[in-house]
Design a protein around this motif. Structure first.
Motif, short mmCIF file in Angstrom:
data_model
loop_
_atom_site.label_atom_id
_atom_site.label_comp_id
_atom_site.label_asym_id
_atom_site.label_seq_id
_atom_site.Cartn_x
_atom_site.Cartn_y
_atom_site.Cartn_z
N PHE A 1 19.85 -8.21 -3.70
CA PHE A 1 20.84 -9.13 -3.13
C PHE A 1 21.55 -9.92 -4.23
O PHE A 1 22.71 -10.33 -4.08
N LYS A 2 20.86 -10.11 -5.35
CA LYS A 2 21.37 -10.96 -6.44
C LYS A 2 22.04 -10.14 -7.53
O LYS A 2 23.10 -10.52 -8.03
N GLU B 1 18.95 -14.59 5.43
CA GLU B 1 20.35 -14.69 5.03
C GLU B 1 20.64 -16.03 4.36
O GLU B 1 21.49 -16.11 3.45
N ILE C 1 19.43 -15.56 0.64
CA ILE C 1 20.29 -14.76 -0.25
C ILE C 1 21.63 -15.44 -0.49
O ILE C 1 22.39 -15.01 -1.37
N LEU D 1 20.57 -7.06 1.99
CA LEU D 1 21.32 -6.83 0.76
C LEU D 1 22.74 -7.33 0.97
O LEU D 1 23.15 -7.59 2.11
N LEU D 2 23.49 -7.40 -0.10
CA LEU D 2 24.89 -7.79 -0.01
C LEU D 2 25.77 -6.60 -0.40
O LEU D 2 25.63 -6.03 -1.49
N VAL E 1 26.55 -8.53 4.85
CA VAL E 1 25.10 -8.32 4.79
C VAL E 1 24.75 -6.97 5.40
O VAL E 1 25.23 -6.62 6.48
#
Length: 523
Positions: free
Chosen positions: A176-177, A254, A257, A405-406, A427
């Motif tokens: 995610f980052k 959510e 993240i 995840l993004l 997302v």
């Protein structure tokens, strides 16, 4: 002349033209369509669901050995001699599920034979590691930590090869980052299906670079990767928070993240039973306080968020205060949050300890009918309801992972596929249904039934209902693969025609079949 005899002839030709003897052929892999206890690793994988007998195994000493093999196989003379039938699969740690790294009646390249060749470079603006494609991520971690550095993105399990995860995507709680592992590669050395040894990057031969990343081994074999590095923390504050409501669970994920300046890792799992708590990590003795809650109503399903904050031991950063600030914003059950401090190495290597436990119980080398999805945010609640139509919490053995995840952390130039439904959703959720079977209670027919349930779930969760995409799956036909790639199919097929025109590479995926696989058996 039979194909096996032709391969022996090829082996002799290669041995004469190479400084090393690197083809072993023929080899005894046991009776066809039978899976004996002595089946070699080139014929099977972690899934233990498909078994494909190769005619030969290549144990290369260098990328040039692989280049020589593929160049000879792709020559017009070889194509005529072998009738266009010989295929090649690169095998790393063999952690695939459905025989994706197998080459029935072909040649398996054992990437572990290549020298690990890990060279770490620390720079004022950019640090990186040049790593052999057959090196394990655990080896990369050990070497980079010597200079206080580490890759940005990880898979949960580290005993996987660099080339293997980059051929898929490489996802975990840091994605995610920092994006998946394929978003953190600076350069690659690749041997194409034509035997060309190419150094590629976003600036140099970019089409090959992006095609290979997430390309499922279809365009080339990764022999070296330049991986971006960052400063490694000294410690990790690792927390777990528990939930009895799915929407609150996903809402807090959510939330987490959305705070990448404070949070470094986010994953989540379904708490199906007391056993799933005991088996998921021995780093949390405090989680026994939650067991009483589980025992109150065993029909209820609970959820757990895992998150972590890196501790660089800088005076200006108080990790405890950061954890408190984060936790105040969350809506977990009562006082059910627990945290521990562990070393960075132990945190990243956490699944290895669980592996040792499963091996001691005889539950590691068993069939693993795993199923992984990317699910758009707009469909995650419906997917959760659909899941329990095909999975029984009472008899499920293994984790069910759910974490976000993004989408914008993924480079759309790579071959990796995300859901096309819900493209407005930033997302996307990972759902990993990581079932293990107990050989004492699950027969061959039982495994087949589980695989049938997996296929039914995958069909129900796909288009047009939810739009989920499988990850690490093997589709039943080329037509299904075209549906999987959707709008990316034309580009994917074009790259195949350019970099592996004879469809030599990656036969175990079943995307571009050259012929039937007479030696492949499946449960």
């Amino acid at each position: 002349m039979e194909l096996a005899q032709r391969l022996v002839l090829l082996a002799l030709l290669l041995a004469v033209s190479s400084p090393c003897k690197f083809i072993q052929s023929p080899m005894d892999f046991g009776p066809l369509n039978v899976v004996p206890p002595t089946t070699t690793k080139a014929s099977s994988d972690f899934g233990r669901l498909s078994f494909g007998t190769p005619c030969a195994v290549l144990k290369p000493n260098s990328a040039e050995d692989i280049s020589l093999l593929l160049a000879r196989l792709s020559s017009s003379a070889a194509a005529a001699a072998f009738g266009g039938r010989v295929t090649v699969a690169a095998r790393g740690a063999g952690h695939s599920i459905h025989g994706q790294a197998q080459a029935p009646d072909g040649i398996v390249v054992e990437m572990g034979s290549l020298p690990p060749s890990i060279e770490v470079r620390r720079g004022p603006l950019l640090s990186y590691a040049d790593v052999g494609g057959g090196a394990m991520w655990s080896e990369v971690l050990e070497e980079t930590l010597k200079l206080g550095l580490a890759p940005r993105s990880w898979t949960d399990y580290l005993h996987l090869t660099v080339g293997g995860t980059l051929s898929n995507a490489g996802i975990g709680g840091q994605a995610f980052k920092h994006g998946p592992q394929i978003s953190n590669v600076l350069q690659l050395d690749v041997v194409t299906g034509k035997g060309e040894l190419v150094t590629c990057s976003p600036a140099e031969t970019p089409e090959l670079f992006y095609a290979v990343l997430g390309g499922l081994g279809q365009f080339g074999i990764i022999t070296r990767a330049r991986i971006a590095l960052q400063e490694a923390p000294h410690k990790v504050r690792w927390a777990r928070a528990f939930y009895d409501d799915f929407r609150t669970f996903t809402g807090d994920q959510e939330l987490l993240i959305s705070m990448p300046e404070m949070v470094d890792y986010v994953e989540g799992f379904v708490v199906l039973s007391e056993h799933s708590l005991h088996g998921s990590s021995n780093a949390f003795p405090a989680h026994v306080g939650f067991i009483a809650e589980l025992r109150k109503d065993r029909s209820r399903i609970y959820y757990c968020i895992e998150f972590a904050v890196h501790d660089y031991q800088r005076r200006e950063t108080n990790v405890e205060q950061v954890m408190e600030k984060i936790s105040r914003k969350m809506r977990y059950m009562g006082s059910h949050m627990y945290s521990v401090e562990v070393s960075y190495f132990d945190f990243l290597n956490r699944v290895t300890m669980e592996e040792a436990t499963l091996r001691s119980r005889g539950l590691w080398e068993v069939p693993h009918p795993w199923l992984n999805f990317f699910v758009p945010k707009s469909g995650i609640n419906e997917f959760k309801d659909l899941l329990w139509d095909y999975v029984s919490p009472e008899d499920f053995m293994g984790p069910v992972l759910i974490y976000p995840l993004l989408r914008d952390k993924w480079n759309t130039n790579t071959s990796a596929v995300f859901p096309e439904t819900g493209v407005s959703d930033r997302v996307v959720y990972v759902v990993g249904i990581l079932r293990s079977t107990n050989p004492n209670t699950c027969s061959l027919q039982c495994v087949r039934d589980l695989l049938r349930h997996n296929r039914e779930l995958a069909e129900a969760a796909g288009e047009p209902r939810i739009g989920a995409k499988q990850y690490l799956g093997r589709h039943p036909s080329p037509g299904h693969w075209q549906d999987h790639f959707g709008s990316k199919w034309g580009r994917f097929a074009s790259h195949k025609a350019r970099f592996d025109p004879l469809s030599i590479l990656g036969p175990g995926q079943g995307i571009f079949p050259r012929s039937a696989d007479p030696t492949m058996s499946s449960v």
